[in-house]
Scaffold this motif. Structure first.
Motif, PDB file in Angstrom:
ATOM      1  N   SER A 161     -10.400   6.244   4.349  1.00 49.84           N
ATOM      2  CA  SER A 161     -10.021   6.284   2.933  1.00 49.84           C
ATOM      3  C   SER A 161     -11.182   5.871   2.033  1.00 49.84           C
ATOM      4  CB  SER A 161      -8.823   5.367   2.675  1.00 49.84           C
ATOM      5  OG  SER A 161      -7.635   5.930   3.194  1.00 49.84           O
ATOM      6  N   PHE A 186      -5.596   4.464   4.862  1.00 56.53           N
ATOM      7  CA  PHE A 186      -5.699   3.015   4.654  1.00 56.53           C
ATOM      8  C   PHE A 186      -4.350   2.346   4.935  1.00 56.53           C
ATOM      9  CE2 PHE A 186      -6.930  -0.964   2.949  1.00 56.53           C
ATOM     10  CZ  PHE A 186      -8.308  -0.951   2.748  1.00 56.53           C
ATOM     11  N   LEU A 215       0.965   4.111  -2.802  1.00 59.27           N
ATOM     12  CA  LEU A 215       0.807   5.505  -2.397  1.00 59.27           C
ATOM     13  C   LEU A 215       1.914   6.359  -2.996  1.00 59.27           C
ATOM     14  CD1 LEU A 215      -1.146   7.072  -0.483  1.00 59.27           C
ATOM     15  CD2 LEU A 215       0.567   6.774   1.304  1.00 59.27           C
ATOM     16  N   THR A 218     -17.713  13.930   1.843  1.00 56.54           N
ATOM     17  CA  THR A 218     -16.552  13.370   2.521  1.00 56.54           C
ATOM     18  C   THR A 218     -16.494  13.817   3.976  1.00 56.54           C
ATOM     19  OG1 THR A 218     -15.280  13.254   0.466  1.00 56.54           O
ATOM     20  CG2 THR A 218     -14.038  13.233   2.524  1.00 56.54           C
ATOM     21  N   HIS A 223       0.822  -1.210   0.000  1.00 58.47           N
ATOM     22  CA  HIS A 223       0.000   0.000   0.000  1.00 58.47           C
ATOM     23  C   HIS A 223       0.857   1.262   0.000  1.00 58.47           C
ATOM     24  CE1 HIS A 223      -4.334  -0.987   0.368  1.00 58.47           C
ATOM     25  NE2 HIS A 223      -3.836  -2.177   0.645  1.00 58.47           N
ATOM     26  N   TRP A 253      -8.203  -3.556  -2.078  1.00 56.92           N
ATOM     27  CA  TRP A 253      -7.944  -2.113  -2.214  1.00 56.92           C
ATOM     28  C   TRP A 253      -6.595  -1.858  -2.888  1.00 56.92           C
ATOM     29  CZ3 TRP A 253     -11.379   1.739  -1.064  1.00 56.92           C
ATOM     30  CH2 TRP A 253     -10.895   3.055  -1.007  1.00 56.92           C
ATOM     31  N   TRP A 286      -3.023  10.854  -1.717  1.00 61.38           N
ATOM     32  CA  TRP A 286      -2.819  10.933  -0.275  1.00 61.38           C
ATOM     33  C   TRP A 286      -4.076  10.605   0.529  1.00 61.38           C
ATOM     34  CZ3 TRP A 286       1.941  10.306   0.297  1.00 61.38           C
ATOM     35  CH2 TRP A 286       2.866  10.904  -0.577  1.00 61.38           C
ATOM     36  N   PHE A 287      -5.244  10.587  -0.130  1.00 60.39           N
ATOM     37  CA  PHE A 287      -6.445  10.187   0.597  1.00 60.39           C
ATOM     38  C   PHE A 287      -6.395   8.708   0.986  1.00 60.39           C
ATOM     39  CE2 PHE A 287      -7.538   9.125  -3.761  1.00 60.39           C
ATOM     40  CZ  PHE A 287      -8.311   7.976  -3.654  1.00 60.39           C
ATOM     41  N   CYS A 288      -5.476   7.954   0.374  1.00 64.24           N
ATOM     42  CA  CYS A 288      -5.299   6.540   0.729  1.00 64.24           C
ATOM     43  C   CYS A 288      -4.285   6.332   1.851  1.00 64.24           C
ATOM     44  CB  CYS A 288      -4.861   5.744  -0.503  1.00 64.24           C
ATOM     45  SG  CYS A 288      -6.142   5.602  -1.772  1.00 64.24           S
ATOM     46  N   ALA A 321     -12.848   8.110  -0.989  1.00 68.50           N
ATOM     47  CA  ALA A 321     -12.787   7.628  -2.366  1.00 68.50           C
ATOM     48  C   ALA A 321     -14.073   7.903  -3.129  1.00 68.50           C
ATOM     49  CB  ALA A 321     -12.482   6.130  -2.385  1.00 68.50           C
TER      50      ALA A 321
END
Length: 281
Positions: free
Chosen positions: A96, A52, A41, A122, A37, A251, A47-49, A100
């Motif tokens: 996350s 996670f 990234l 969000t 992950h 994911w 960066w929203f992940c 999404a």
């Protein structure tokens, strides 16, 4: 041979000696998934992940704690570490997941189809997730002490219920968006590079896994310390560990980080591609 030892007097933190092989296997799986992950990234800059990926770190720490507990079932610190981090990891996954959906909607310029105004979409779900996270974080430590274990368990259930409710509302919001898009697709929806339906299916799959896990955790703690779920370790591995590692791999493989470039990309380029796709149809 390891033995089940009381923490204080006749109070036991554990109802069984944690499985060493089970903890090692899932430590390796979550470590590999977390590295994967962070690599995704780095490549996508989505960066929203990040939440996670950090959730993966929480899972790794949690299983390190379970390994340490194998020979230290009387250690309140070890118990608290594994309990806190395994409870909170999926809450970071949820953050996350919530972010999404907004990016999927913006990537196809379908803000008008969102059940919740895109400006608040969000923020609403992430705020609910933050509340759930803080409630669980504040209560999970209490569960490590005999005097406050019952109170801590009840508060954790409240935090998990918040998480389940927010996920339920989120899934409804996602389904409504899909139905509206199918009835009245935007021009950008025909851009094959965005593949919004595939991204939405990934969202559904991971959301369902986290939701089932959260429901299990509600049942586990609501049933009490002496009930079957908390006294039989296999249930944790089937309804938490297995579901969460599958969620991480789904994911990671169908990573939504590719959406980022379509949100900030020049829409003229997307429109040209869309017109070509429509001409071929």
């Amino acid at each position: 041979m390891p033995e089940l030892k009381p923490y204080r007097g006749g109070y036991y933190l554990w109802k069984y000696v944690p499985s060493l092989p089970g903890a090692i296997i899932f430590l390796i799986l979550f470590f590999v998934a977390t590295i994967f992950h962070f690599w995704k990234l780095h490549r996508t800059k989505a960066w929203f992940c990040l939440a996670f990926a950090i959730g993966g770190i929480f899972e790794v720490i949690g299983y390190i704690g379970r390994i340490a507990a194998y020979n230290s079932t009387d250690s309140v610190i070890v118990y608290a570490i594994q309990n806190v981090f395994l409870l909170l990891g999926p809450a970071l996954f949820a953050a996350s997941i919530y972010m999404a959906l907004g990016r999927i909607i913006r990537s196809v310029r379908a803000e008008k189809h969102s059940l919740v105004r895109i400006k608040w979409l969000t923020k609403t779900f992430v705020m609910g997730d933050v509340v759930s996270f803080l409630v669980q974080a504040g209560a999970s430590g209490l569960m490590a002490t005999g005097d406050n274990a019952t109170l801590g368990s009840h508060i954790v259930v409240a935090g998990l219920v918040i998480q389940v409710i927010m996920f339920g509302l989120f899934i409804i919001t996602s389904i409504v968006f899909e139905v509206r898009m199918r009835r009245s697709p935007t021009t950008e929806a025909f851009d094959e590079r965005i593949n919004w339906m595939s991204q939405l299916r990934t969202l559904y799959a991971v959301s369902a896994l986290v939701l089932v896990r959260s429901i299990f955790r509600v049942v586990e703690y609501a049933a009490g310390n002496d009930a079957y779920p908390l006294t039989h370790e296999w249930m944790l591995y089937i309804f938490d560990s297995l579901l969460m590692i599958v969620a991480m791999f789904i994911w990671g493989i169908w990573h939504p980080g590719t959406l980022q470039k379509y949100i900030t990309a020049d829409r003229q380029d997307v429109t040209v591609t869309t017109e070509e796709a429509e001409a071929k149809a």
